[in-house]
Motif scaffolding. Structure first.
Motif, PDB file in Angstrom:
ATOM      1  N   THR A 152     -10.690   5.798   3.284  1.00 31.34           N
ATOM      2  CA  THR A 152      -9.621   6.521   3.975  1.00 31.34           C
ATOM      3  C   THR A 152     -10.155   7.806   4.595  1.00 31.34           C
ATOM      4  O   THR A 152     -10.876   8.573   3.947  1.00 31.34           O
ATOM      5  N   VAL A 172       0.045   9.827   7.675  1.00 34.36           N
ATOM      6  CA  VAL A 172      -0.599   8.717   6.970  1.00 34.36           C
ATOM      7  C   VAL A 172      -0.633   7.509   7.891  1.00 34.36           C
ATOM      8  O   VAL A 172       0.359   7.217   8.570  1.00 34.36           O
ATOM      9  N   ILE A 230       0.698   4.101  -3.007  1.00 34.83           N
ATOM     10  CA  ILE A 230       0.394   5.506  -2.738  1.00 34.83           C
ATOM     11  C   ILE A 230       1.529   6.395  -3.234  1.00 34.83           C
ATOM     12  O   ILE A 230       1.302   7.414  -3.903  1.00 34.83           O
ATOM     13  N   MET A 267       0.825  -1.200   0.000  1.00 39.34           N
ATOM     14  CA  MET A 267       0.000   0.000   0.000  1.00 39.34           C
ATOM     15  C   MET A 267       0.863   1.255   0.000  1.00 39.34           C
ATOM     16  O   MET A 267       0.591   2.214  -0.748  1.00 39.34           O
ATOM     17  N   ARG A 268       1.885   1.274   0.817  1.00 36.20           N
ATOM     18  CA  ARG A 268       2.796   2.433   0.832  1.00 36.20           C
ATOM     19  C   ARG A 268       3.377   2.674  -0.547  1.00 36.20           C
ATOM     20  O   ARG A 268       3.425   3.813  -1.037  1.00 36.20           O
ATOM     21  N   ARG A 289      -4.744  -1.623   4.602  1.00 37.99           N
ATOM     22  CA  ARG A 289      -5.787  -0.619   4.340  1.00 37.99           C
ATOM     23  C   ARG A 289      -5.249   0.770   4.665  1.00 37.99           C
ATOM     24  O   ARG A 289      -4.659   1.001   5.719  1.00 37.99           O
ATOM     25  N   TRP A 290      -5.449   1.688   3.730  1.00 32.50           N
ATOM     26  CA  TRP A 290      -5.038   3.075   3.932  1.00 32.50           C
ATOM     27  C   TRP A 290      -6.036   3.717   4.879  1.00 32.50           C
ATOM     28  O   TRP A 290      -7.150   4.042   4.511  1.00 32.50           O
ATOM     29  N   LEU A 349      -7.323   3.100  -3.963  1.00 31.04           N
ATOM     30  CA  LEU A 349      -6.609   2.921  -2.703  1.00 31.04           C
ATOM     31  C   LEU A 349      -7.380   3.543  -1.543  1.00 31.04           C
ATOM     32  O   LEU A 349      -7.278   3.083  -0.406  1.00 31.04           O
ATOM     33  N   ILE A 351      -1.630   3.266   7.980  1.00 29.46           N
ATOM     34  CA  ILE A 351      -1.935   2.052   7.220  1.00 29.46           C
ATOM     35  C   ILE A 351      -2.062   0.891   8.201  1.00 29.46           C
ATOM     36  O   ILE A 351      -1.240   0.745   9.109  1.00 29.46           O
TER      37      ILE A 351
END
Length: 232
Positions: free
Chosen positions: A122, A217, A99, A95-96, A224-225, A114, A219
């Motif tokens: 998010t 941020v 993004i 995910m990182r 999941r963001w 995302l 996660i």
């Protein structure tokens, strides 16, 4: 008390709406090194002394003040500073990376899947976000096209991270790790890292406020963001 309302790169910008609950909760963030996580690599930034965090936040809203209306609080493991990116769970790494790739490529639409939908969407603000989340993100930028906010998002995720509620079902990962440190005890090397995100004026305002309150941020371990917010 004066609080942060300036832009990284020395430009005036608008942040997320102010929330008093955030002001009450943020100074209570803390971190601790434990044996549950391998220590950072030898070239990692040294860490300041910990500050105490007496209670865990609401697991459904990690940025809300701890405790409920009845005053009950739950004890939780203190946050710890993570090591290398390779130490992260694979879903978090993925995910990182997604993004950062979208931000680096100035591709807002790549962020859309995302962000997700419904209850898993998010969190982008401490208030209600009406309408298109992508347009909301773009609106938070200092430039009309929204490229500044993408640069901020990318730079935040380039920083080191902290792990909140480590080893519990509520565990999640937060960038930058300044969320879990005391700004009063940053080393010179840490200040250089911080100034990649903030101006010196921002830093002084946050010291007066008592915590890092620029963009961050979150996660979850399953990738999941969870949030991309700032608050004053």
């Amino acid at each position: 008390m004066a609080v942060f309302a300036q832009c990284v790169r020395k430009r005036t910008r608008r942040l997320a709406p102010p929330v008093m609950a955030l002001a009450l909760f943020l100074p209570a963030f803390a971190f601790a090194q434990t044996g549950d996580l391998a220590p950072p690599p030898s070239d990692a930034v040294p860490l300041p002394d910990p500050i105490m965090r007496p209670a865990t936040p609401d697991p459904d809203n990690p940025l809300a003040p701890p405790g409920g209306s009845q005053g009950g609080v739950l004890q939780s493991a203190e946050p710890i500073i993570g090591g290398s990116v390779e130490d992260l769970p694979v879903p978090v790494q993925r995910m990182r990376s997604l993004i950062m790739e979208a931000a680096r490529n100035a591709d807002f639409e790549a962020l859309r899947p995302l962000i997700g939908t419904g209850q898993n969407r998010t969190q982008l603000s401490f208030g209600v976000v009406d309408g298109d989340p992508i347009e909301y993100i773009r609106s938070q930028s200092g430039d009309p096209e929204g490229y500044e906010i993408l640069a901020i998002l990318h730079e935040v995720l380039e920083a080191d991270y902290a792990i909140y509620d480590p080893g519990t079902p509520n565990e999640f990962f937060v960038w930058p790790y300044f969320m879990a440190t005391s700004l009063e005890t940053l080393t010179p090397v840490q200040r250089v890292e911080l100034f990649k995100l903030l101006t010196a004026g921002d830093y002084e305002n946050m010291r007066e406020f008592g915590a890092y309150i620029f963009y961050r941020v979150g996660i979850t371990p399953d990738g999941r963001w969870r949030f991309f917010v700032a608050g004053d």
